[in-house]
Design an enzyme around this catalytic site. Sequence first.
Site, PDB file in Angstrom:
ATOM      1  N   ASP A  28     -10.904   3.209   3.910  1.00  0.00           N
ATOM      2  CA  ASP A  28     -11.197   1.705   4.084  1.00  0.00           C
ATOM      3  C   ASP A  28     -12.787   1.670   4.131  1.00  0.00           C
ATOM      4  OD1 ASP A  28      -9.346  -0.097   3.924  1.00  0.00           O
ATOM      5  OD2 ASP A  28      -8.888  -0.168   5.974  1.00  0.00           O
ATOM      6  N   LYS A  55       0.852  -1.130  -0.149  1.00  0.00           N
ATOM      7  CA  LYS A  55      -0.159  -0.064  -0.036  1.00  0.00           C
ATOM      8  C   LYS A  55       1.127   1.357   0.115  1.00  0.00           C
ATOM      9  CE  LYS A  55      -3.820  -2.430   1.993  1.00  0.00           C
ATOM     10  NZ  LYS A  55      -4.644  -2.853   3.341  1.00  0.00           N
ATOM     11  N   GLN A  71      -4.434  -1.028   9.514  1.00  0.00           N
ATOM     12  CA  GLN A  71      -4.410  -2.487   8.906  1.00  0.00           C
ATOM     13  C   GLN A  71      -5.003  -3.493  10.149  1.00  0.00           C
ATOM     14  OE1 GLN A  71      -3.331  -3.296   5.916  1.00  0.00           O
ATOM     15  NE2 GLN A  71      -4.137  -5.287   5.949  1.00  0.00           N
TER      16      GLN A  71
END
Length: 295
Positions: free
Chosen positions: A121, A54, A98
């Site tokens: 997200d 990422k 994460q």
Amino acid sequence: MTARLIDGKAAAVAIRDKVAAGVAKFERQHGRTPGLATVLVGDDPASAVYIRSKNRVTAETGMASFGHNLSDSTTGTELLDLIGELNADDRVDGILVQLPLPSQIDSARVIAAIDPAKDVDGFHPINAGRLAIGLPTLVPCTPYGCLHLLKQELGDLAGLNAVVIGRSNIVGKPMAQLLLGESATVTICHSRTRDLADVVRRADIVVAAIGRAEMVRGEWIKPGATVIDVGINRVPTDDGKGRLVGDVAFAEAVEVAGAITPVPGGVGPMTIAMLMRNTLVAAHRRTGLADPEGL
Ligand code: NAP
């Protein structure tokens, strides 16, 4: 029949190229670079690989990348303090924590602490709620990537029977909402579903997000259906290295389906591409601009 392969890598490159062009234009017009902050807690090897990719792709698209690696013993309060700092930092348009987090940290509290405008997200309850009632929002990256592949393959999804296997907040539920938003007729299946094979047999679109290697068999698939395999499962091999397979028995399904995503090279690359897209979109919205065109 041998199904067409849906090339997620190529689709992801096309999106990343558009994001890079959008980033350059944003910089020229607004004198700053959109930025993504990632937060990794602990040393789970799979999570570390995801975060490295990422951060690398963020830099490749020309955005600013702020990586935060915290130790396994980080407390919930310490993580919430960092989220507070990132919420207040104007250089940061997107925040990605994460998952999974170590067990001492309450993930739901952490997700709820992220500024919804920076929640790239799309997991914040406000963004999940906006998706559910059909308002513009930041949509979770993996299901959004699946939707992009489906629309690219099929065009209009209205009236098609779509079966989503899996009801997680990360994939299954938002996937079902997105398909409903496209006027598909949506069925959500899970571990308590009866006669799963029969339900799947009626589907024009199958999205498998289960986390069980090759569970969906070829004989479950309606001839000509479009199959999106979200699963990423490592299975053992003789050389000890293991190999990645999806939730669909690919060798069987490819003989029956009309189109299918491979694993790897299908949904996987789309997730990061959509994360880049969401970060650029967040930068636009935070600056009071309309969403970038074509993304
Ligand atoms: P998850 O949170 O574990 O959810 C799995 C879902 O599958 C649950 O809703 C569960 O039902 C359902 N399920 C489990 N066993 C089943 C069975 N025998 N029959 C029918 N349904 C069953 O997993 P997730 O986070 O959604 O991820 C799913 C898969 O996608 C995993 O392989 C993951 O690695 C992969 N993934 C890939 C990407 C990507 O970028 N490509 C991103 C995210 C996830 P219950 O709710 O009843 O337990």
